[in-house]
Structure formats: C-alpha cells, structure tokens
Write an enzyme that holds these catalytic residues in place. Structure first.
Site, mmCIF file in Angstrom:
data_model
loop_
_atom_site.group_PDB
_atom_site.id
_atom_site.type_symbol
_atom_site.label_atom_id
_atom_site.label_comp_id
_atom_site.label_asym_id
_atom_site.label_seq_id
_atom_site.Cartn_x
_atom_site.Cartn_y
_atom_site.Cartn_z
ATOM 1 C CD GLN A 68 0.503 -35.082 -41.592
ATOM 2 O OE1 GLN A 68 1.737 -34.716 -42.067
ATOM 3 N NE2 GLN A 68 -0.339 -34.474 -42.278
ATOM 4 C CG ASP A 106 -4.386 -39.600 -36.146
ATOM 5 O OD1 ASP A 106 -4.590 -38.449 -36.208
ATOM 6 O OD2 ASP A 106 -4.606 -40.718 -36.918
ATOM 7 C CE LYS A 144 1.317 -35.384 -34.732
ATOM 8 N NZ LYS A 144 0.610 -36.303 -34.727
ATOM 9 N N GLY A 203 -5.192 -32.959 -38.016
ATOM 10 C CA GLY A 203 -6.144 -32.314 -36.788
ATOM 11 C C GLY A 203 -5.868 -32.431 -35.640
ATOM 12 C CG HIS A 204 -2.212 -31.051 -34.041
ATOM 13 N ND1 HIS A 204 -1.892 -32.257 -33.870
ATOM 14 C CD2 HIS A 204 -1.196 -30.115 -34.532
ATOM 15 C CE1 HIS A 204 -0.488 -32.292 -34.657
ATOM 16 N NE2 HIS A 204 -0.506 -31.326 -35.155
HETATM 17 P P1 GDP Z 1 -2.359 -35.641 -32.789
HETATM 18 O O1 GDP Z 1 -2.632 -35.237 -34.362
HETATM 19 O O2 GDP Z 1 -1.331 -36.162 -32.582
HETATM 20 O O3 GDP Z 1 -2.828 -34.015 -31.929
HETATM 21 O O4 GDP Z 1 -3.687 -36.473 -32.456
HETATM 22 P P2 GDP Z 1 -5.123 -36.336 -32.261
HETATM 23 O O5 GDP Z 1 -5.490 -34.839 -31.830
HETATM 24 O O6 GDP Z 1 -6.012 -36.648 -33.807
HETATM 25 O O7 GDP Z 1 -5.824 -37.326 -31.382
HETATM 26 C C1 GDP Z 1 -5.429 -37.221 -30.283
HETATM 27 C C2 GDP Z 1 -6.902 -37.376 -29.476
HETATM 28 O O8 GDP Z 1 -6.661 -38.026 -28.356
HETATM 29 C C3 GDP Z 1 -7.731 -36.133 -29.334
HETATM 30 O O9 GDP Z 1 -8.977 -36.335 -29.419
HETATM 31 C C4 GDP Z 1 -7.132 -35.880 -27.864
HETATM 32 O O10 GDP Z 1 -7.976 -35.226 -27.114
HETATM 33 C C5 GDP Z 1 -7.095 -37.392 -27.419
HETATM 34 N N1 GDP Z 1 -6.170 -37.425 -26.224
HETATM 35 C C6 GDP Z 1 -4.627 -37.089 -26.015
HETATM 36 N N2 GDP Z 1 -4.134 -37.517 -25.036
HETATM 37 C C7 GDP Z 1 -5.090 -38.338 -24.497
HETATM 38 C C8 GDP Z 1 -5.053 -38.873 -23.398
HETATM 39 O O11 GDP Z 1 -4.026 -39.109 -22.685
HETATM 40 N N3 GDP Z 1 -6.164 -39.804 -23.133
HETATM 41 C C9 GDP Z 1 -7.248 -39.853 -23.788
HETATM 42 N N4 GDP Z 1 -8.185 -40.642 -23.510
HETATM 43 N N5 GDP Z 1 -7.327 -39.147 -25.069
HETATM 44 C C10 GDP Z 1 -6.194 -38.257 -25.000
#
Ligand code: GDP
Length: 429
Positions: free
Chosen positions: A226, A18, A21, A45-46
C-alpha cells in the site's frame, strides 16, 4: 540505491498505493540477497511483468521471481494461508522454484475465513472501501490480543481451543451486525489441520534471519505494501489500511531495530491515483482523469476496481518524504504522460484563501483544500525506450527536475513502462 553505505533498504509507496512498488522491488531484488514483506496482507497486489508473463503477488514478496533471492513474510504481515499457498503453487506451475528460499515469521498472525465474514459485515455499515479480505479484522484481533499466529499451529490442540473461542466470538459479532453469515468451527479446524503441515516447515524466527543477514553484510530489501497515505497513523484516517505502511513500520514488521535501516526509497507515480473512498485533492475531471486511467491501466490488481486518477500532488509527496525519511524517489509511469500537451502539478494547497502547505489531520479538511497548480509543458515523443535520463525528451526531464525540487528528495529511478528493462537508474556522483 544499494551501495557501500546502503545494504538495508526500505521501499515504500509515497502516495495512496499502487505506485509500482512491485516493479521497483523486482528491479532492486536483482542486487539483493533477501527481500522481506513487513506489513499488510493479501489486499496488496504487486504486479510484475517478465517477458510476456504477468505475475500478481499478494502475499509473497516480489523478489521471489529472482532465483538467488530469499524471501521472508515478516511478523508485521497478516498471512492468509490459502492465498499464500495458491501463489506458491502458481509459481511452481510456471517453473519458479521456491524451495528453501521462502520463510514465514512464526510471529505473523493468520487471516482466517471468519475475518473475511467480519470484514464484509462491517463494510456494510462503515463504508471504507476495504478489499474485503479480512485484513482489518485480523489486525483488530492482533491488537486485541486474541489473534492466532503461525506459531500456534505448532500445538494444534491449543490452536483448536483458541479457534473455538474466536469462532464463537466472531459469530456473536456477526449476529450483532445483523449479518446472516456464520463461521463454522469445524471448517476452521479442518483448514488449520490441512495447512499446518505446509506452513510449519517454512516457519522461522524471521527477525533473526533478517538481523543476521544485515550483520553479515548481505543486501536486504524491506518491501512495503500500500502507500504512505494509507498508513493507519499518517494516512487519511479513517480511509486507511490497518497497518503502518511507512518506513517506521519496516523495522517493527521485519523484526529488526531501526538503526539497521540505511535508506528509504519512496515510489511515486508521475501522477496520482487512489482506490476506494476518501479525499483526493488533485483528482482530474474527465477527459484527463479517464485518459490517465486508460493509459495507465488504473484498475485494481486484486479487485479490478477502477482507480481514481489525478495530477501529481507535491504536498502529498513532501509529507511522505517527511514521515518516511525518504532518501530517494523512484518515479514510475512517466510513459503514461506521453502525449499530454500540458501537465498540471499541484505545488501546495490553499484553504479558505490561506496557504496550506502541510497535510491536514482531518479528511474533511483535506476534502476542502484547493490545489495550487503549476502547469508544465508535456512531450510528444514516447519515453518507453529511454534507458538514460539523456534519452528522455527535454520537457520530461524538466518535469522530473520539478518533481524532485518540489518533493525535496533526489530522483534515483524513473520507470517508463511495465517491463523489467524499462527503467532508468539515475547515477549519482
Ligand atoms: P504496487 O502495488 O505498488 O506494486 O502497484 P501495482 O502493481 O498495483 O500497480 C502498478 C501497475 O503499473 C502494474 O500493472 C505495473 O505493471 C504497472 N507499472 C509499473 N511501472 C510502470 C511504468 O513505469 N509504466 C507503466 N505504463 N506501467 C507501470
């Protein structure tokens, strides 16, 4: 990160997942020709936000949101076909055409309904906090050499006889585990017969496609799901996922040799979160933990589960840097720390009064370590509008410099918000 020397780049999560990515891959995909998912299943879930629209992609690489990018689901992924096609349909409804630019490895294994039943039953006895989507049982079948692969759909008669055996086995296991649920052979056959005509036109020798693209000098992104601390070998076992999330898994799961990979970007949040069970040494008590959760929207993209939140842990990121061979860091969610007066950063652990600078192998030990904190000054001015390092408050720059020093990896990107444009690329040389 793409430059004259780097055409094949891995993006990995360097904490417990999370990390954002999805957003980084989305940003980098603008410069890429090919984006490949190399492990995991529909549990990842990206989240990508474009304008006012939020896309949650579980099976399809987030590069699909760029019209010129071809996307590949690699052999290391376990494919849940219904989620996959559901995502394709949703993209189509939003006007995003995927025709001719999505391929699925014919060596990828399928996640079928009986895997989900087994997952639910085993989670009852061994509470690992899995997402219950059948990923673990599908990988168990893969390594137990009884999986059903995409290529098996080319010979449906064969797939049918494999299914008869697998469904029977699953039902025996369910009975042993005391579950009242049973898998239906007929439903599984119907599912495969329905899905085969949709999957087969997309099935390909994906490793060959990736290999050729790299050889032709195309820009290739290998997208991990992950995080490193959830890797089945290097993570906080047994509270891990069932695949190799780390960069080594990228070569295997995309079907190319490791010598083709030229760079590894580790994505880290400016703080730490984890979902599910298992130790989290820097977990912040309320009110700080709650504030990070609220401001950071730290609720699972797939399950909605609240994530546990804490301070940046440099021991974790140094370890991730080592096991992935990180060549750059992307720090996300810096904006979530706006307004904190002070921000603790864990520089190392202590265990029974002695220094402990490396990640212990046992979760029990990790649960006993005491984080050593250094407290940095926070900043009041919002960072969401920053597009260059120079736009950030001085305290935020000091914070980033310290993360870089403690991790031993140069910061190449800083994300300051959910939107695509809220990113700072740190120019080098
Ligand atoms: P992933 O699985 O690594 O892609 O991560 P997730 O998508 O589950 O979680 C990332 C969450 O953080 C998502 O809701 C993104 O929109 C949000 N997000 C990503 N980068 C940033 C950031 O720089 N600032 C904020 N506030 N939210 C972010």
């Amino acid at each position: 990160m793409f430059d004259g020397r780097t055409a094949c780049l891995v993006v990995v999560g360097a904490q417990w997942g999370d990390e954002g990515k999805g957003k980084l891959v989305d940003v980098l995909a603008e410069q890429a020709d090919l984006v490949v998912r190399y492990q995991g299943g529909a549990n990842a879930g990206h989240t990508v936000v474009i304008g006012d629209t939020q896309f949650i992609l579980r099976q399809i690489p987030s590069g699909i949101l760029h019209p010129g990018v071809t996307c590949i689901v690699g052999n290391g992924v376990v494919l849940e076909p219904e989620t996959f096609f559901g995502e394709l349909d949703q993209l189509a409804q939003r006007g995003i055409s995927t025709a001719g630019r999505i391929w699925v490895s014919d060596r990828a294994h399928l996640v079928l309904p009986y895997h989900k039943l087994l997952d639910a039953a085993s989670e009852k006895s061994q509470k690992l906090g899995t997402t219950g989507r059948g990923i673990g049982p599908a990988y168990e079948d893969k390594y137990g050499r009884r999986g059903i692969r995409v290529t098996d759909l080319r010979r449906l008669e064969c797939a049918r006889s494999l299914l008869a055996d697998r469904v029977q086995r699953a039902n025996r296991l369910l009975e042993m585990m005391g579950s009242p649920e049973r898998a239906s052979f007929d439903q599984h056959v119907e599912l495969l017969e329905r899905l085969a005509p949709r999957i087969l036109p997309l099935a390909a020798d994906a490793g060959l496609l990736v290999h050729r693209a790299v050889r032709e000098g195309k820009r290739v992104l290998l997208e991990g799901a992950q995080g490193s601390l959830l890797d089945v070998d290097h993570g906080t076992y047994p509270y891990v996922t069932s695949s190799n999330t780390t960069a080594g898994g990228a070569a295997v799961g995309a079907g190319i040799g490791p010598t083709l990979i030229q760079g590894v970007l580790g994505v880290v949040k400016a703080y730490t979160t984890r979902v599910g069970n298992g130790p989290l040494p820097t977990e912040a008590p309320s009110p700080h933990g709650d504030r990070l959760r609220e401001l950071g929207g730290e609720f699972g993209a797939v399950t909605g589960r609240p994530r546990r939140c804490g301070w940046f842990d440099a021991t974790v990121v140094r370890y991730a840097a080592r096991v992935n061979g990180l060549t750059g860091l992307a720090v996300t969610k810096l904006d979530v720390l706006d307004g904190f007066e002070e921000i603790p950063v864990c520089t190392a652990y202590r265990l029974d009064g002695a220094a402990c600078d490396e990640m212990p192998a046992e979760v029990e030990t990790l649960g006993q370590v005491e984080p050593k904190y250094e407290v940095l000054r926070g900043w009041a001015r919002p960072t969401g509008g920053a597009r260059r390092l120079g736009d950030l408050p001085p305290e935020a720059r000091t914070y980033l410099d310290r993360l870089e020093e403690l991790s031993g990896v140069p910061v190449r990107y800083v994300s300051v918000g959910t939107r695509r444009d809220q990113i700072i690329e740190v120019k080098t040389g």
